[in-house]
Design an enzyme around this catalytic site. Sequence first.
Site, short mmCIF file in Angstrom:
data_model
loop_
_atom_site.label_atom_id
_atom_site.label_comp_id
_atom_site.label_asym_id
_atom_site.label_seq_id
_atom_site.Cartn_x
_atom_site.Cartn_y
_atom_site.Cartn_z
N ASP A 138 64.91 45.62 30.94
CA ASP A 138 65.49 45.46 32.26
C ASP A 138 64.96 46.54 33.19
O ASP A 138 63.81 46.96 33.03
CB ASP A 138 67.03 45.48 32.13
CG ASP A 138 67.72 44.63 33.18
OD1 ASP A 138 67.57 44.95 34.38
OD2 ASP A 138 68.41 43.66 32.83
N HIS A 212 70.63 46.90 38.06
CA HIS A 212 70.67 45.71 37.21
C HIS A 212 70.68 46.07 35.72
O HIS A 212 71.50 45.56 34.95
CB HIS A 212 69.45 44.85 37.56
CG HIS A 212 69.44 43.48 37.01
ND1 HIS A 212 68.91 43.18 35.78
CD2 HIS A 212 69.86 42.30 37.53
CE1 HIS A 212 69.02 41.87 35.57
NE2 HIS A 212 69.60 41.32 36.62
N SER A 542 71.93 36.59 34.75
CA SER A 542 71.63 37.95 34.29
C SER A 542 72.86 38.61 33.69
O SER A 542 72.75 39.50 32.86
CB SER A 542 71.17 38.82 35.47
OG SER A 542 69.80 38.68 35.70
#
Length: 757
Positions: A138, A212, A542
């Site tokens: 990520d 994220h 996600s």
Amino acid sequence: MEPLRSSSLMLLLLVICCSSTAAVAAAKKRTYIVHMAKSQMPPAFAEHRHWYDASLRSVSDTAEILYAYDTVAHGFSARLTPAEARAMERRPGVLGVMAEARYELHTTRTPEFLGLDRTEGFIPQSNTTSDVVVGVLDTGVWPERKSYDDAGLGPVPASWKGACEEGKDFKAANACNRKLVGARFFSKGYEARMGPINLTKESRSPRDNDGHGTHTSSTVAGSAVPDVDFLGYAAGTARGMSTRARIAVYKVCWLGGCFGSDILAAMDKAIEDGCGVLSLSLGGGMSDYYRDNIAVGAFSAMAMGVVVSCSAGNAGPGASTLSNVAPWITTVGAGTLDRDFPANVLLSNGKNYTGVSLYSGKPLPSSPLPFIYAGNATNTTNGNLCITGTLLPDKVAGKIVLCDRGINARVQKGLVVRDAGGAGMILANTAANGEELVADAHLLPATAVGEIAGDAIKSYLFSDPNPTATIAFRGTKVGVKPSPVVAAFSSRGPSAITPDILKPDLIAPGVNILAAWTGSVGPTGQAVDPRRTEFNIISGTSMSCPHVSGLLALLKGAHPDWSPGAIKSALMTTAYAAYPGDGGILDVATGRAATPFDFGAGHVDPPKALDPGLVYNLTNEDYLDFLCALNYTPLQIARLSRLTNYTCDRQKAYEVSDLNYPSFAVAFATASTTVKHTRTLTNVGAPGTYKATVSAPEDVKVVVEPTALTFAALGEKKNYTVTFSTASQPSGSTAFGRLEWSDAQHVVASPLAFSWT
Ligand SMILES: *[C@@H]1O[C@H](CO)[C@@H](O)[C@H](O)[C@H]1NC(C)=O
Ligand SMILES: *[C@@H]1O[C@H](CO)[C@@H](O)[C@H](O)[C@H]1NC(C)=O
Ligand SMILES: *[C@@H]1O[C@H](CO)[C@@H](O)[C@H](O)[C@H]1NC(C)=O
Ligand SMILES: *[C@@H]1O[C@H](CO)[C@@H](O)[C@H](O)[C@H]1NC(C)=O
Ligand SMILES: *[C@@H]1O[C@H](CO)[C@@H](O)[C@H](O)[C@H]1NC(C)=O
Ligand SMILES: *[C@@H]1O[C@H](CO)[C@@H](O)[C@H](O)[C@H]1NC(C)=O
Ligand SMILES: *[C@@H]1O[C@H](CO)[C@@H](O)[C@H](O)[C@H]1NC(C)=O
Ligand SMILES: *[C@@H]1O[C@H](CO)[C@@H](O)[C@H](O)[C@H]1NC(C)=O
């Protein structure tokens, strides 16, 4: 549809690529992955690396190896011109030369919602749960967050071979511990394509400058952090799905995107390091499995016993919008929780509409404010969307402004209203988003409403000569029903690559999810957002993918001897597709019952998955048979499997329908109206007899043979066949059903999805 996260990443990308002369000069070169037959190295070379170097030198004097791959692929990556790539393809020992793909991110009440609070007792308190390391590919990690506290965890598993790489703003001694056991970054492919990383914007290290990666990794296995909230919302304990598993982060995504050469290198390393599960909340366009860097890496991962889960994508609700559809990947769609953040719109005509918001600043004055439609406060077309510079300040000053959703980021619309002097915003969905509501931490008083409410509010706005409105923020509400519902953005099947494999595999929570956040940017990701928060609430597949990755880690810890296929089967056959006692899971996009093309086997049910009774096991051989059924050439099979001499048996009738998958997808061609699937069930519970029940749609006759299976021992296998017959239907028709095997204790369920082409 606008991305679920800010669109600034993509804008930034354009700026970088178009202003950098280096990027223009190198424009003719691309990054290629060169797959090599390791066993065919001429004896003159002492090491594979030397052979790779010599092969590269023979086609280019200047190209350099970016990465040499040794675990999930054999070969290397390098920047080549198309002519050099073609020359390379003709070299001895070269299995294939593939241009790298580009991928993008698919941007806590969850444990209770999933029944995990009830599960603790079921999870064997052996040390095996904490032996599982989940690799999260990520944007990196913000290691100072409490979710990475390692209190109560035993020593780092002895088998762990990973590392904590240092770099800008990232010191191993402060970052890694018994929870965050590894951290690496992969930027060679990114920098080769985009130019050097701008160090004033992002850290050339595992540090997460985006948020994220911190959100996804803490969702997988973050430690429990009591008494947290996000700007006053969603108060409670935040925890990952497997609080005892370990986290290793592999930073592969940078402000300008995520590239295949870096992702493959990270998968290569993650497996060598000893990860048991890989979590990838990113994806790209559809391409054949042997061209897709993630599918290539995941194949070898599977063959080595590593479970890979990936996000399905946020391109819904249109059909065939999935990414990451390889059958050796767990493909995860998104559903809602039973939690909401209501913020109502009150109009002077007495009407009251429910919206959602995470706004937490100064409230609006208690008396209603003048109200205007953005489309009436602009003199440009598309001004209704509240795009930067399109609102006329003299029209909106001091007013609440209604903006339509679409094109630019939702939070940015609020900033456009604020900068033009507006007092508040109502964000209205159009047909593209229907009734789907995603809560945002707006920087001015704002709420989001669905299309129906939006249209009703507009008709009030256009009919009342002096419209007024106010917004009532109502905080956090739990117990919302029905829940889950399939998120409209969640990508949908059927799979465009192999329509005979049902995808997505399942859904998990992916809407308004609370998890840890970076300290580099505010919760909205907007440069002008000065806030810094330990946690954030965001939405996307996600977010659903790491929920499943954490659950796969729990299952792997509880059953260390199960194969990746068996673990996935346990999650799928215990998933639920209907609410207790009343009707199928709904789809926000349509307001009607969702189908297996939307939710696969259904919504995960972790307590049940720990004890599935029977599993559909899958071996490496099964997947090779599947590749033969797809008529892949030996070279294509070699790129996926690293087996340079694998040849399909010309005598054998390979069928995709015989892959021992826990779900059934049947694409009826008009000519063929009977399709037979063979499956093998393995007993992983007590001895017993399982009986089949089928709920079939009207247009399909389903025959299961035999209808009862008796298992006398643990590990025993039994076969059955299921035959689907239909009269021809108009092309484009679909129908659905369910096949269940049950004894007294377990229900082993598979969805049936039929389409006529
Ligand atoms: C788990 O590990 C600890 C220390 O490594 C050991 O003392 C304990 O007995 C182990 N527990 C089990 C159930 O194996
Ligand atoms: C790096 O980013 C900073 C901040 O946006 C900018 O001022 C600077 O010009 C950039 N440097 C390069 C080399 O692009
Ligand atoms: C608006 O409706 C909500 C329920 O949807 C209710 O809680 C609230 O009190 C209502 N507000 C007014 C002013 O009627
Ligand atoms: C506002 O815009 C709507 C739709 O574009 C239009 O129907 C209406 O007449 C406009 N009202 C005013 C006062 O311009
Ligand atoms: C838009 O309208 C304003 C006044 O309402 C005017 O001053 C301006 O020149 C107009 N702009 C354009 C591009 O028409
Ligand atoms: C599934 O197959 C694998 C590979 O043959 C084997 O190791 C495993 O024991 C089987 N059973 C389960 C439940 O995973
Ligand atoms: C694969 O086949 C090639 C050519 O037939 C041979 O040279 C090579 O040794 C074989 N490799 C293995 C691993 O069997
Ligand atoms: C069950 O199916 C497998 C795979 O199709 C086959 O190899 C095996 O022989 C079958 N077993 C029985 C008892 O028919």
